[in-house]
Motif scaffolding. Structure first.
Motif, mmCIF file in Angstrom:
data_model
loop_
_atom_site.group_PDB
_atom_site.id
_atom_site.type_symbol
_atom_site.label_atom_id
_atom_site.label_comp_id
_atom_site.label_asym_id
_atom_site.label_seq_id
_atom_site.Cartn_x
_atom_site.Cartn_y
_atom_site.Cartn_z
ATOM 1 N N GLN A 152 9.413 33.680 -24.384
ATOM 2 C CA GLN A 152 9.791 32.266 -24.245
ATOM 3 C C GLN A 152 11.279 32.107 -24.022
ATOM 4 O O GLN A 152 11.728 31.330 -23.180
ATOM 5 N N GLN A 153 12.041 32.859 -24.810
ATOM 6 C CA GLN A 153 13.493 32.693 -24.693
ATOM 7 C C GLN A 153 13.991 33.142 -23.328
ATOM 8 O O GLN A 153 14.913 32.552 -22.765
ATOM 9 N N LEU A 189 13.350 30.378 -21.012
ATOM 10 C CA LEU A 189 14.332 29.310 -21.214
ATOM 11 C C LEU A 189 15.674 29.697 -20.600
ATOM 12 O O LEU A 189 16.348 28.864 -19.979
ATOM 13 N N GLN A 228 17.668 27.680 -17.827
ATOM 14 C CA GLN A 228 19.017 27.196 -18.103
ATOM 15 C C GLN A 228 19.957 27.578 -16.971
ATOM 16 O O GLN A 228 20.762 26.772 -16.497
ATOM 17 N N THR A 281 11.648 21.493 -20.929
ATOM 18 C CA THR A 281 11.104 20.798 -22.108
ATOM 19 C C THR A 281 9.808 21.446 -22.548
ATOM 20 O O THR A 281 9.584 21.687 -23.750
ATOM 21 N N GLU A 330 8.752 24.546 -22.015
ATOM 22 C CA GLU A 330 8.952 25.870 -22.606
ATOM 23 C C GLU A 330 9.561 25.749 -23.993
ATOM 24 O O GLU A 330 9.240 26.530 -24.907
ATOM 25 N N GLN A 331 10.445 24.789 -24.131
ATOM 26 C CA GLN A 331 11.074 24.622 -25.443
ATOM 27 C C GLN A 331 10.037 24.248 -26.485
ATOM 28 O O GLN A 331 10.044 24.759 -27.606
ATOM 29 N N THR A 332 9.123 23.343 -26.095
ATOM 30 C CA THR A 332 8.046 22.957 -27.015
ATOM 31 C C THR A 332 7.227 24.170 -27.410
ATOM 32 O O THR A 332 6.893 24.368 -28.585
ATOM 33 N N ASP A 344 9.121 26.294 -29.853
ATOM 34 C CA ASP A 344 9.100 25.692 -31.196
ATOM 35 C C ASP A 344 7.761 25.928 -31.878
ATOM 36 O O ASP A 344 7.698 26.303 -33.060
#
Lengths: 516, 645
Positions: free
Chosen positions: A19-20, A23, A27, A490, A492-494, A497
């Protein structure tokens, strides 16, 4: 099925990593605005991007080239406009000079202004641009193209440049000429009476032929003439003779340095010491240069006369103080024409009128007889290239005239050479034609420049639109779609989390927690 | 004896050991490669008492290592494959990033260079424009050079990495051999102890680690021995003996290393057989990414220098001399193999003759059976098949191929088995340099100019002229074309001497002489009309050669005239990009496969704390129960004893 404790942790950590990474990629895409940050992101697109960037860069360079070319053509156009104005002014002056009321002095004044305009023309032809290059010099742009050369009595403008053209790329497939040929505009004016001069390569003397020009267009016969020098036949004098292409001798005489040699309406001169057998050729050419047209005009104006001009005056009068108008008689010849003076006169005017009338009846309009109260002058009217003083001889008459010898009646008159009125008009007509042709030539060059400037402008617009289209294509291929990227971010961030929450949940439960 | 006490004691002992094993599992929950151990309890063989079998307690038969050989093999294979891709993408990604750098790439500086060329085209007399061209040229060659330096650095790092890998492989092999020895000692007692189980785990770990370095095959031998094979079947470990690999300089090119297996009989070069693992990744990267990138970049540099020079030499500079070389670069190296026995006093020279045919391959030249042969070491991009030119060695033997010419000097005495390696484009990027330092030596003008005489009566016209052969010694001699009577032919004189008479004239004809060519137009030439061609001395405003030079930017040179400089570079970028991309996709796939297999392995062998906790409770309770049985036995005994008082 079972799973080891270590595996629970490993899986969780691995999914964080995935995931990171996602992200981080998003970014980068958002912060640089570019979707493709490395060729491996999209190899085919990367290669395409490089090529599109080259296209944009090339077209931008073409725009620069167009600007530079405009900067080069504009001064050329300005100079040529000035040249046109000068030619217009010369034309006005020529028309002015053509007026029958003009006299030699007034025509000389006009010739003076023509000289100044000629200098302006020469200066315009040597215009320098902002970079220190001569505009009309062709490739040899640091060398002054038009220089004045004075040979003998005639000054002549020579062209030192070349016919080179400087082309410049204004688009992928199109080049434009940024030069205007100085030789074509100023040196190659089609003229019916253009002359070429050349020296025979076998010449061994130091004689140099001056540029020839047609000074008497009425009597000009276009042909190839050869001027040959003979130092042997009547040494120490050097003789020259001029033959036309058929071998017929049209002029000959004694040679003296820088003295005019005239034949068939052509005038030239030779300076230096020609050897025996040296020959020069004057032949019909296709072109005249603008400067010789103008200098020819000035020369015509300076040497022209009007119908009122007289030359060659024989004055006698000192003997008339004792001539009794009413009693004495005399007869004499003027250029072989017999004049009788009888005793019927009351005063000097009567004598004058009588002589005039007699000469007129024998040779109309050739003589002009005047008196100033004490002397009578018989003048020969200028009708041809050279007029000399009338020769008065064969005097018979009253010895009271106190003229005992012919010598008293002969006087050295002044020899004036020049044109008569009719030839000045035909010369001016020729000059007007030549000026019009020259004007047309300059106008054509200016039109070509104007056309090129227009073409440049439209090419500039074309290039601009090419640049825009290419940049748009580049943007489509290369740039990040921000809306899409941000919404993906958004998402991927979800997910990250959620993964972290789940991990915390799962790893906290262990049977060991419940053992006492 | 099958009685209460001994049963209970057997239980205590067994459960104690079971708890030990459980505690061993628990504390090794995070140990990499640990296979959990299970205690197998079995009832002791019964004793026969009075016609019936009475049980005699419990015993631990074995401690089983939960372990699946097949899965372990799969893990090793997947690991090899994955680490190879990981290493490959890691290294190739560095080149990928280098090429992508918008400031560091070749494209922007190439465009700036040609912009400066265009600026000189616009104003050839300007000292500013010329100086600017020299400085962007300097920047261009520096960029090539710095690129090459970085690639060279990557090359050194690769060689170092290879050496490190090989050292690690050797160490791992000898560690495995040691374990084999230790296992053998244990096994000689015939007892499979816990220590042995842990040794096996350790050995498996080492094997997995070894497989991260290189692809291996493991063959099980009796008595827990294994044989480890690499490459095409060379033995690394056999029982307690380990063999070595060594990285040695390639005799064909000492700057690179080959991997040699030090066998019992002979040393073999097994570089081509090593696949998988980091070493496989390094070797793959070196041959399919690094070397082709260096060659590709070199080809662009050489192509640019060669073609630019050719055009530059067809021009004239401000000093009224013909242009010289604008760039300089080294011709290809021809490296003799260290084992060559022939003598080559004048050496073998290779020169680049035709850029349009140049590829990015390297070549091997060998002398066998009395003939020279040539083979290309085709990279992934090559279109050339093996080139064999059986050329006998005669005089100055010449081989021409793919844009290169090799000349073997007549004084050479080759021996069969002699080999050379030719790397045409490798040094291009490093050796490209600017050969001009004086701005007035930039040949912007054309060497000749033409004129039609102002006295011509006809309409004959002559074009500006172009240079066909800049090396013609008479290029700058003045030539005059004079039309005869009748003007259907003309005579040609050079420096006053007639060289041709009666040349037929037709409208729009080309005429060439002394290395230049002009085009003559005009319907109606007249007798005596004169046209001249002369040296363009003092032509400071002439930009014709610069114009031609600027056109080079969009002219196709490479690959038989298809690609221009930018495109040749784009091909390189695209190639590296797509290789890295597909390697990354592969890596993702392989990573998924690997985690699947590892999952399955841990499913079988991994420790689950909850499970162990349950086992702990189970055995603890069993222990308590067995202890209680002893207490009961004690009570029974006391009852018996007190009954007899």
């Amino acid at each position: 099925m079972r799973i080891s404790t270590a595996q629970i942790y490993t899986q969780g950590v691995k999914s964080f990593g995935v995931q990171q990474t996602k992200l981080a990629v998003l970014q980068e895409q958002i912060s640089t605005g570019v979707r493709i940050n490395k060729p491996s992101d999209d190899a085919a697109a990367s290669a395409r991007i490089l090529e599109l960037e080259q296209t944009v860069s090339l077209n931008e360079q073409y725009q620069t080239n167009i600007n530079l070319t405009e900067n080069r053509l504009n001064p050329q156009e300005t100079s040529l406009t000035s040249v046109e104005n000068v030619i217009q002014r010369i034309r006005e002056l020529t028309l002015q000079a053509n007026n029958a009321t003009q006299s030699l002095e007034s025509r000389k004044a006009i010739a003076f202004e023509v000289d100044e305009l000629q200098k302006e023309l020469i200066s315009l032809s040597n215009t320098i641009d902002a970079n220190g290059d001569y505009l009309f010099a062709g490739h040899q742009s640091k060398i002054k193209p038009f220089s004045t050369n004075i040979t003998g009595s005639i000054s002549h403008v020579e062209f030192n440049g070349d016919q080179g053209q400087r082309l410049v790329n204004i688009s992928q497939s199109r080049q434009i000429n940024t030069d205007t040929s100085g030789s074509a505009i100023f040196m190659q004016i089609p003229a019916a009476m253009a002359l070429n001069e050349s020296a025979d390569s076998a010449n061994s003397g130091t004689g140099v032929l001056a540029p020839a020009h047609v000074y008497d267009s009425e009597n000009y016969v276009a042909d190839s003439y050869q001027i040959t020098f003979d130092t042997v036949s009547s040494a120490p004098e050097t003789l020259y003779s001029v033959q036309d292409s058929a071998g017929v001798t049209v002029a000959s005489g004694n040679y003296s340095d820088s003295q005019d040699i005239e034949f068939m309406g052509i005038r030239t001169s030779v300076t230096g010491v020609p050897a025996n057998g040296d020959s020069f050729t004057v032949s019909q050419g296709q072109y005249r240069d603008m400067f010789s047209i103008v200098s020819g005009l000035a020369e015509s104006l300076r040497s022209s006369a009007s119908s009122a001009e007289t030359a060659g005056t024989y004055t006698f009068g000192s003997a008339l103080t004792v001539f009794d108008y009413s009693t004495d008689s005399a007869s004499f010849d003027v250029d072989g024409l017999n004049v009788n003076l009888n005793s019927n006169y009351t005063d000097l005017d009567g004598v004058t009128t009588s002589i005039q009338a007699q000469l007129d009846s024998l040779a109309v309009g050739e003589y002009s007889v005047t008196n100033d109260g004490s002397t009578v002058s018989i003048a020969k009217v200028v009708t041809s290239a050279s007029s000399t003083a009338p020769v008065v001889n064969n005097f018979n008459g009253d010895t009271d005239l106190n003229a005992t010898t012919i010598a008293d009646f002969t006087a050295a008159g002044t020899t004036v050479s020049g044109k008569d009125s009719s030839s000045i008009h035909s010369d001016i007509a020729q000059v007007l034609l030549d000026l019009d042709t020259a004007f047309g030539q300059v106008l054509e060059a200016r039109t070509s420049i104007g056309g090129r400037l227009n073409a440049l402008q439209s090419q500039f617009d074309d290039n601009e639109s090419t640049i825009l289209v290419t940049q748009k294509t580049l943007s489509v291929i290369r740039d990040t779609d921000l809306a899409e990227a941000i919404s993906q971010l958004t998402l991927e961030q979800t997910t990250l989390d959620a993964a972290q929450a789940v991990f915390a949940r799962i790893t906290s439960s262990s049977l060991f927690n419940f053992l006492r | 004896m099958g009685d209460l006490l001994s049963n209970a004691v057997s239980g205590l002992l067994s459960f104690q050991r079971a708890i030990n094993t459980t505690s061993h599992n628990v504390v090794n929950v995070n140990t990499e490669g640990y296979s959990r151990q299970r205690v197998e309890l079995d009832a002791k063989p019964p004793t026969m008492i009075g016609g019936t079998f009475i049980g005699s307690g419990v015993d631990i038969t074995t401690i089983v290592r939960s372990h699946d050989q097949f899965i372990t093999n799969s893990v090793r294979e997947s690991t090899s494959a994955f680490t190879r891709l990981e290493k490959f993408t890691d290294l190739a990604g560095q080149i990928d990033n280098m090429l992508a750098d918008p400031q560091g790439g070749i494209s922007p500086i190439l465009q700036e260079f040609f912009s400066s060329v265009q600026d000189v085209t616009d104003d050839p007399g300007s000292g500013t424009a010329r100086n600017q061209l020299l400085s962007t040229s300097e920047a261009l060659v520096n960029r090539f050079s710095s690129f090459d330096t970085r690639l060279e650095q990557l090359g050194y790092n690769t060689e170092t990495d290879i050496k490190t890998s090989i050292n690690e492989i050797n160490q791992l092999a000898s560690s495995i051999a040691d374990i084999n020895l230790a296992l053998g000692e244990t096994n000689s007692n015939g007892v499979l102890s816990e220590q042995s189980s842990d040794l096996l785990d350790q050995r498996d770990s080492l094997l997995v680690e070894l497989s991260t370095k290189v692809n291996i095959q493991v063959v099980n031998e009796p008595q827990n021995n294994i044989t480890v094979l690499i490459g095409s079947g060379q033995t690394m470990v056999s029982g307690a003996t380990a063999f070595n690999l060594e990285a040695r300089p390639d005799p064909a090119d000492p700057s690179q290393n080959i991997i040699v297996y030090e066998g019992i009989v002979a040393d073999i070069d097994i570089s081509a057989q090593l696949k998988g693992g980091e070493l496989g990744g390094l070797l793959d990267y070196r041959s399919s990414v690094l070397q082709p990138t260096i060659n590709s970049l070199g080809r662009v540099a050489i192509g640019l220098a060669d073609t630019f020079n050719d055009q530059h030499k067809a021009g004239m500079d401000l000093n009224n001399t013909l242009g010289g070389d604008f760039f300089s670069f080294e011709q290809p190296r021809t490296i003799p193999h260290s084992a060559n026995t022939g003598s080559y006093p004048a050496g073998i020279t290779t020169t680049i003759t035709d850029v349009s045919q140049l590829t990015i391959d390297d070549y091997n030249l060998s002398f066998t059976g009395g003939n020279w042969q040539l083979v290309s070491t085709a990279g992934n991009m090559s279109s050339a098949a093996n080139l064999t030119a059986d050329v006998p060695n005669v005089g100055d033997t010449t081989l021409s191929f793919e844009g290169l010419t090799v000349v073997i000097d007549a004084a050479s005495v080759p021996q069969n088995g002699d080999k050379f390696s030719i790397k045409p484009t490798e040094q291009g990027s490093r050796t490209i340099n600017l050969a001009i330092s004086d701005p007035s030596a930039i040949a912007a003008a054309a060497p000749i100019r033409t004129a039609s005489s102002l006295q011509n009566l006809g309409d004959i016209d002559i074009s500006q002229g172009s240079v066909v052969d800049a090396s013609d010694p008479n290029l700058l001699q003045p030539a005059t074309l004079t039309f005869n009577n009748p003007p259907s032919t003309f005579d040609v004189a050079v420096a006053g001497v007639t060289v041709a008479t009666g040349v037929a004239y037709s409208n729009n004809m080309d005429f060439s002489l002394n290395g230049w060519k002009v085009n003559l137009t005009g319907i109606n030439p007249q007798q005596g009309d004169t046209l001249t061609v002369e040296a363009n001395l003092g032509g400071t405003g002439d930009n014709r050669n610069m114009l031609e030079l600027s056109r080079l930017q969009t002219t196709g040179f490479f690959d038989n005239g298809v690609n221009n400089y930018q495109e040749a570079y784009s091909v390189l970028v695209g190639r590296v990009g797509s290789m890295v991309h597909s390697a990354e996709v592969d890596k993702e796939a392989q990573s998924a496969l690997l985690s699947q297999v590892v999952d399955r392995q841990s499913q079988v062998s991994g420790v689950n704390l909850d499970e162990e906790a349950a086992d702990l409770i189970k055995y603890q309770q069993a222990y308590e129960a067995a202890a209680k049985v002893i207490a009961t036995a004690q009570t029974l005994f006391e009852t018996l004893i007190s009954a007899t008082r």
